[in-house]
Enzyme design. Structure first.
Site, mmCIF file in Angstrom:
data_model
loop_
_atom_site.group_PDB
_atom_site.id
_atom_site.type_symbol
_atom_site.label_atom_id
_atom_site.label_comp_id
_atom_site.label_asym_id
_atom_site.label_seq_id
_atom_site.Cartn_x
_atom_site.Cartn_y
_atom_site.Cartn_z
ATOM 1 N N SER A 59 0.795 -1.238 0.000
ATOM 2 C CA SER A 59 0.000 0.000 0.000
ATOM 3 C C SER A 59 0.823 1.282 0.000
ATOM 4 C CB SER A 59 -0.956 0.010 1.193
ATOM 5 O OG SER A 59 -2.042 -0.863 0.956
ATOM 6 N N LYS A 62 0.243 3.783 -2.749
ATOM 7 C CA LYS A 62 -0.767 4.847 -2.707
ATOM 8 C C LYS A 62 -0.142 6.234 -2.539
ATOM 9 C CE LYS A 62 -4.028 1.473 -1.000
ATOM 10 N NZ LYS A 62 -4.469 0.720 0.178
ATOM 11 N N SER A 114 -5.882 3.341 4.314
ATOM 12 C CA SER A 114 -5.360 2.503 3.231
ATOM 13 C C SER A 114 -6.456 1.720 2.517
ATOM 14 C CB SER A 114 -4.306 1.533 3.778
ATOM 15 O OG SER A 114 -3.442 1.115 2.757
ATOM 16 N N LYS A 226 3.396 6.497 4.817
ATOM 17 C CA LYS A 226 2.433 5.475 4.435
ATOM 18 C C LYS A 226 2.872 4.083 4.891
ATOM 19 C CE LYS A 226 -1.369 4.168 2.566
ATOM 20 N NZ LYS A 226 -1.411 3.075 3.576
#
EC number: 3.4.16.4
Length: 421
Positions: A59, A62, A114, A226
């Protein structure tokens, strides 16, 4: 033989541009297979553990999805969700086809919790579909400098052709963290999405980054970026922290256990405890003056960009500077044209250059007077007075010479006529 020499030269210059990786005695031990610690201001690498090894980004993908959406879209745009969101596994905010949210709300859902379906809705809105958005991602990654990465979806779900490296993800995070909107979102602990046309309850979003929210791993100064996890990618984390206006970015990829948080803290502490950021000049700062012509007219030289460099503590004063100007400075000179550069060195080795630009348009007329482009400002008045006096004196001498010449000619002509009679 000629091709071999060219190849050697190419390799030499390529290697000379690799960011410095410092060796400090108390270098931390990281349990994950790959990691990097990068200085935010200039991309210097302070720690490297297989930073160019290809890994699954999960993730953390992203991060790239978000910065593209922020740059390409309008945060207040209404996004109408299509059927793609029903085909996505993993984290979800349970979007349904036809539901309408703003792009801003989807960005918060994607970056804080997320949510994979939010990433798909964003990709469809910005790129038209997932495939075309992935092409945008790959173009953007190359533009940023992440040349050892390839993306096929906006959320990081497993795919053999979806990969990156710690170094590339650090570059992407460094690029994204230069954006005010992105920084604001990834440092937000809690965000609410009001009821929509398809969902009648408030959605409460809480950040997943344990360095930012109140946990045992809370880190002073943490401000991004993140988290990520899939079975094949394992634990992945991009972190950012700022102390005394000094920001560091760490990336750990492929960690099998729960040590990713404590290892990230080790990396950040290593950076803050052992290195200091030195700023040598500001953007548009007048560094010096260049002289032109016999009258030594002075042109202000301005730094094109600021120069930062991170050094081991105690070496802050070891950075030296040298001003190198072009060999011949002649008018006309356009404002903003490069007239030289500042060369910075550390312990005798060059570490960077900053171009020096002309701070003024400079022209010279026939009288030797210097002036700017619109001629509204006559420059260097003392020299101009001298030039005017020289010009006037030259004219007087010319007039006197002409007068003497004409007088002699008249006399000569008169004598010729007299002798003829």
């Amino acid at each position: 033989m000629k091709k071999l020499i060219i190849l050697i030269l190419i390799l030499f210059f390529a290697l000379s541009n690799i960011p410095n990786v410092y060796a400090v005695e108390n270098k931390p031990e990281i349990s994950g297979p790959t990691a990097v610690l990068m200085e935010f201001s200039n991309g210097q690498v302070l720690y490297d553990k297989n930073m160019h090894k290809r890994m699954y980004p999960a993730s953390t993908t992203k991060t790239l999805t978000a910065i593209i959406a922020i740059q390409k879209g309008n945060l207040d745009d209404i996004v109408t969700v299509n059927d793609d969101v029903t085909k996505i596994d993993g984290n979800s905010m349970y979007l349904v086809p036809g539901e309408q949210l703003t792009l801003r709300q989807l960005l918060y859902a994607m970056l804080l919790e997320s949510d994979n379906d939010a990433a798909v809705a964003i990709a469809d809105h910005i790129g038209g579909n997932i495939k075309d958005f992935a092409e945008m991602m790959n173009r953007k990654a190359k533009e940023i400098g992440a040349k050892d990465s390839h993306f096929v979806n906006p959320n990081g779900l497993p795919d053999n052709n979806h990969y990156s490296t710690p170094y590339d993800m650090a570059l992407i995070a460094r690029y994204a963290m230069q954006n005010d909107i992105f920084r604001q979102i990834v440092s937000t602990v809690h965000y609410q999405i009001p009821p929509t046309n398809k969902y009648n309850k408030i959605r409460d979003l809480w950040i997943s980054n344990k360095l930012i929210k109140p946990t045992n791993f809370h880190y002073d100064g943490a401000d991004g970026v993140k988290t990520g996890y899939t079975v094949v990618a394992k634990q992945v984390l991009i972190a950012s922290a700022t102390r005394n206006a000094h920001r560091l970015i760490s990336v750990i990829m492929g960690d099998e256990g729960t040590n990713i948080w404590s290892d990230t803290i080790k990396l950040l502490n290593y950076g803050f405890d052992n290195f200091n950021l030195v700023k040598k000049n500001d953007n548009n700062e007048i560094i010096t003056y260049a002289t032109i012509g016999k009258v030594n007219f002075k042109v202000p030289l301005i730094a094109k960009e600021p120069f930062y460099y991170i050094v081991k503590k105690g070496e802050e004063n070891n950075i030296k500077s040298e001003i190198v100007l072009n060999k011949q400075l002649k008018t006309p000179i356009e404002k903003g044209s490069a007239l030289g550069y500042i060369k910075y060195s550390l312990n005798g080795s060059e570490i960077g250059r900053v171009p020096l630009l002309s701070g003024e348009n400079v022209y010279k007329n026939l009288m030797g007077t210097y002036y700017n482009k619109d001629r509204s400002i006559v420059l260097n008045s003392n020299d101009n007075i001298i030039n005017y006096l020289k010009f006037i004196s030259g004219l007087l001498i010319l007039f006197i010479a002409i007068a003497i010449w004409r007088k002699k000619r008249i006399r000569s002509k008169g004598n010729y006529i007299f002798s003829k009679d």
